[in-house]
Design an enzyme around this catalytic site. Structure first.
Site: not given
Length: 297
Positions: A119, A123, A133, A167, A280
């Site tokens: 992930s 910024h 992202h 794109h 968790g």
């Protein structure tokens, strides 16, 4: 069959680690090479790397990963590139959500899971350089397995040529998997990254998929790898170009307001944020996507 899945899990986890290493090296290279332009006199940023751990309800080891975060660089104001491989049993709340959304029978009787992925959220210092992202992941239960992820561009100041380049690179990497795939995943991203309470998208889109399982693991893994491979050629040229532009207070204000929109989406709607907290995982790693500064008007 168990040995086959173990091998597949190992391969997937190793790929996410390799992709992470490639991206971290490229981003640190951008910091080192930024010798002319805004903030060129600052110290180049470097990633701080820490291990994350997940423990099960009984205190036993349940996996973890690496959290790599750079703050206050020449080019990146805050960027995180996280990988994780976690496992164990899903809690009752997560079981119910998974069974309801994915239609997986038997979760209550056998709630074991394994998940691995990467992930990334960046910024930028320069408001002309777009935030971005990206994530890809593999999820396994005894009842089903699937891949998911994608990438999307989040500029506060939009440039049509940047959007087109981003794109185009997605299309180039997806077309070998079927000419209908890019339009499908683009439309999925447009729907997924929409912010209903603001009545607008959070950026200029990209590609997104979830629950992807054709029954051919090799083909699905190859697609997931190409989604990851598309990221650097889609994004780096945009940063290399926009990091040189001057900005003023109006530009910075627009960036902070847009970051507020980004934060709202991630805290209210993002499935990855919800899943990470429900299972968790390290909260700092899960919330790495949040910007360092934001503004609401």
């Amino acid at each position: 069959m168990t040995e086959q899945f173990d091998t597949q899990k190992t391969r997937a986890s190793a790929w996410f680690r390799q992709l992470r290493d490639d991206i971290v090296a490229a981003f640190e290279g951008l910091e080192a090479s930024h010798e002319v332009g805004p903030l060129a006199d600052a110290q180049p940023g470097a990633f701080e790397v820490s291990e994350t751990k997940r423990t099960s309800d009984d205190g036993s080891d349940a996996g973890g990963g690496l959290m790599s975060v750079m703050r206050g660089g020449r080019v990146f104001e805050k960027v995180g590139v996280n990988i994780s491989t976690v496992y164990g049993t899903l809690g009752e709340r997560a079981q119910m959500a998974m069974a309801a959304r994915k239609g997986i029978p038997g979760m209550k009787d056998d709630p074991r899971f394994w998940a691995s992925g990467i992930s990334l959220v960046a910024h930028m210092q320069n408001p002309h350089a777009p935030a971005v992202h990206m994530n890809t992941r593999m999820f396994w239960t005894p009842h089903a397995w699937w891949f998911g992820g994608g990438s999307d561009l989040n500029p506060c100041i939009e440039y049509a040529e940047d959007t087109a380049h981003f794109h185009d690179q997605q299309r180039v990497h997806l077309d070998p998997h079927g000419a209908d795939l890019y339009p499908k995943l683009k439309a999925w991203a447009d729907e997924y990254f929409y912010v209903p309470h603001r009545g607008r998208a959070r950026g200029v889109g990209g590609i997104f998929m979830d629950d992807h399982c054709t029954g051919d693991w090799e083909a699905d893994f190859a697609l997931t790898q190409d989604i990851g491979r598309a990221f650097l050629p889609a994004y780096l040229p945009l940063v290399e170009k926009r990091r040189m532009q001057d900005w003023d207070d109006t530009d910075k204000d627009a960036q902070l307001v847009h970051r507020g929109l980004y934060a709202e989406y991630n805290l209210v709607y993002d499935r990855g944020t919800k899943f990470g907290l429900e299972t968790g995982h390290d909260a700092n790693a899960v919330l790495m996507s949040l910007p360092p500064l934001a503004k609401w008007v």
